[in-house]
Design a protein around this motif. Structure first.
Motif, PDB file in Angstrom:
ATOM      1  N   TYR A  26       0.833  -1.200   0.000  1.00  0.00           N
ATOM      2  CA  TYR A  26       0.000   0.000   0.000  1.00  0.00           C
ATOM      3  C   TYR A  26       0.877   1.263   0.000  1.00  0.00           C
ATOM      4  O   TYR A  26       2.083   1.213   0.248  1.00  0.00           O
ATOM      5  CB  TYR A  26      -0.908   0.003   1.232  1.00  0.00           C
ATOM      6  N   GLY A  27       0.221   2.375  -0.283  1.00  0.00           N
ATOM      7  CA  GLY A  27       0.899   3.662  -0.202  1.00  0.00           C
ATOM      8  C   GLY A  27       1.451   4.155  -1.518  1.00  0.00           C
ATOM      9  O   GLY A  27       2.394   4.943  -1.540  1.00  0.00           O
ATOM     10  N   HIS A  28       0.875   3.751  -2.628  1.00  0.00           N
ATOM     11  CA  HIS A  28       1.382   4.158  -3.941  1.00  0.00           C
ATOM     12  C   HIS A  28       0.316   4.926  -4.715  1.00  0.00           C
ATOM     13  O   HIS A  28       0.239   6.139  -4.627  1.00  0.00           O
ATOM     14  CB  HIS A  28       1.916   2.943  -4.712  1.00  0.00           C
ATOM     15  N   ARG A  83       2.092   8.520  -4.605  1.00  0.00           N
ATOM     16  CA  ARG A  83       2.599   8.865  -3.298  1.00  0.00           C
ATOM     17  C   ARG A  83       3.955   8.193  -3.131  1.00  0.00           C
ATOM     18  O   ARG A  83       4.154   7.076  -3.593  1.00  0.00           O
ATOM     19  CB  ARG A  83       1.648   8.378  -2.184  1.00  0.00           C
ATOM     20  N   ALA A  84       4.840   8.834  -2.434  1.00  0.00           N
ATOM     21  CA  ALA A  84       6.176   8.267  -2.217  1.00  0.00           C
ATOM     22  C   ALA A  84       6.146   7.321  -1.027  1.00  0.00           C
ATOM     23  O   ALA A  84       7.011   7.338  -0.169  1.00  0.00           O
ATOM     24  CB  ALA A  84       7.190   9.378  -1.982  1.00  0.00           C
ATOM     25  N   GLY A 141      10.478  11.894  -9.746  1.00  0.00           N
ATOM     26  CA  GLY A 141      10.011  13.175  -9.229  1.00  0.00           C
ATOM     27  C   GLY A 141       8.542  13.381  -9.517  1.00  0.00           C
ATOM     28  O   GLY A 141       7.908  12.615 -10.227  1.00  0.00           O
ATOM     29  N   GLY A 142       7.999  14.432  -8.980  1.00  0.00           N
ATOM     30  CA  GLY A 142       6.618  14.733  -9.266  1.00  0.00           C
ATOM     31  C   GLY A 142       5.640  14.298  -8.193  1.00  0.00           C
ATOM     32  O   GLY A 142       4.461  14.512  -8.328  1.00  0.00           O
ATOM     33  N   PHE A 143       6.109  13.624  -7.157  1.00  0.00           N
ATOM     34  CA  PHE A 143       5.200  13.303  -6.079  1.00  0.00           C
ATOM     35  C   PHE A 143       5.730  13.931  -4.801  1.00  0.00           C
ATOM     36  O   PHE A 143       6.877  14.327  -4.729  1.00  0.00           O
ATOM     37  CB  PHE A 143       5.020  11.777  -5.907  1.00  0.00           C
ATOM     38  N   PRO A 144       4.956  14.052  -3.765  1.00  0.00           N
ATOM     39  CA  PRO A 144       3.611  13.509  -3.641  1.00  0.00           C
ATOM     40  C   PRO A 144       2.550  14.449  -4.180  1.00  0.00           C
ATOM     41  O   PRO A 144       2.789  15.641  -4.327  1.00  0.00           O
ATOM     42  CB  PRO A 144       3.462  13.339  -2.123  1.00  0.00           C
TER      43      PRO A 144
END
Length: 378
Positions: A198-200, A266-267, A244-247
């Motif tokens: 989870y967390g992506h 999300r990182a 790059g580009g998150f979160p």
């Protein structure tokens, strides 16, 4: 009374009985409401499994290591001498491995010492069966007869085909195929872990749907031993978000570009999300999957303690490295000692209990070997 308070009040009497939107809302809990959610999950944990902190004495071996007979022999012998009760073989066999190498590997390891062998993710089951020209059910039955004890329920990620395609570039098994293969393993008598990464890019609703899918499998087979929820690590993120580009940046990419689905990368999850997810998993799976593991190699010390105070009950594997080839497993260099587990249990106010892979009690003589070899007080 706020909606979250109402959901928590109902969960006190029926932890697994909430609607999906209620669990989804609880996944967003923060501050005092998050603390209340975790306290409730901890109480449900206590009712389900008591005040024990369980752990297994195991050793991980990468498949290239395990497929080298001479090297495997000495490492299995060492694991047995250190007090291990489980060998976990990780990853696919080398592409040039001979047909039938998987079954030979099972027989070699389990014939060397009476260790529980935990091996072959669903994709590896499918590959081994195809190489042998048999069905997955036939391969799993043959592996069971050769000595295989259980299979890892890893690579479940999130059981949603859109999410799976996004985070792996379309290389993952379809969700239905993963479910079919893990269900087949259960049906031939092999237990497995249940996992979640989870967390992506997944939404809270998709996290709940994943837990529901695991619960449905458990209702049919009863084959899961525990849930292991693992935060995605930076090295596992696809190249685009990793660059790059998150979160919080929405983008369309890959096969889903232009489909209307906005991906918010999300990182990895923050501590709030990790605590909420483990707590909600404990509630939703109550009465189905008794054990929730704290994946300490991926969570780190502080979050491991936090989730153990908020619904989790199992510390997982010690991941014994040994001295002959400590780099032989994917988690090399990350090891819990028996003393670590006993101190952690004391801090939590729990009793440490060494378990087998399927949560039984190892023979006392095996427990004595582990204590002696790790230098723990008698």
């Amino acid at each position: 009374m706020t909606d979250l308070h109402a959901h928590l009040a109902r969960a006190e009497t029926d932890p697994a009985g909430l609607a999906d939107d209620a669990y989804t809302a609880l996944l967003g809990a923060d501050g005092p409401e998050l603390d209340a959610l975790c306290a409730l999950a901890d109480a449900v944990r206590r009712d389900a499994v008591g005040d024990q902190l369980t752990f297994v004495a195991n050793r991980n071996l990468d498949t290239p290591v395990a497929a080298d007979p001479e090297r495997a022999d000495i490492l299995v012998d060492e694991a047995w001498a250190l007090g291990a009760t489980e060998i976990c073989v990780q990853g696919p066999l080398p592409a040039d491995a001979p047909v039938g190498a998987e079954l030979e590997l099972v027989a070699r390891i389990t014939g060397r010492a009476p260790l529980h062998l935990h091996a072959f993710r669903p994709a590896e089951v499918a590959d081994a069966a195809a190489r042998l020209g048999v069905s997955p059910r036939e391969f799993l039955a043959a592996a069971r007869d050769a000595g295989l004890g259980s299979v890892p329920g890893t690579a479940a990620r999130i059981l949603d085909d859109d999410v799976r395609a996004i985070i792996t570039g379309g290389t993952d098994l379809p969700a239905a195929r993963w479910v079919e293969l893990i269900t087949t393993a259960h049906e031939v008598g092999l237990r497995s872990t249940a996992t979640m990464v989870y967390g992506h890019v997944e939404t809270r609703a998709e996290q709940v749907a994943h837990l529901r899918a695991l619960a449905a499998i458990q209702d049919r087979t009863g084959g899961f031993t525990e849930l292991i929820a693992m935060p995605i690590l930076p090295e596992a993120l696809p190249p685009a978000p990793r660059a790059g580009g998150f979160p919080g940046v929405e983008r369309q990419r890959g096969p889903h570009a232009g489909t209307g689905r906005a991906e918010t990368w999300r990182a990895g999850p923050d501590a709030r999300e990790t605590r909420a997810l483990h707590a909600v998993a404990r509630l939703l799976l109550h009465g189905r999957i008794d054990h929730v593991q704290a994946a300490w190699p991926k969570l780190g010390p502080e979050l491991t303690v936090a989730v153990l105070r908020g619904g989790a009950d199992d510390a997982g594997g010690l991941l014994l490295d040994g001295a002959l080839d400590p780099a032989a497993g994917a988690e090399a260099g990350r090891q819990l000692t028996l003393g670590d587990v006993e101190r952690l249990a004391a801090d939590l106010g729990r009793t440490p209990r060494q378990r087998t892979t399927v949560y039984g009690d190892p023979p006392p003589e095996r427990q004595a070997v582990l204590r002696r070899e790790t230098g723990a007080p008698a």
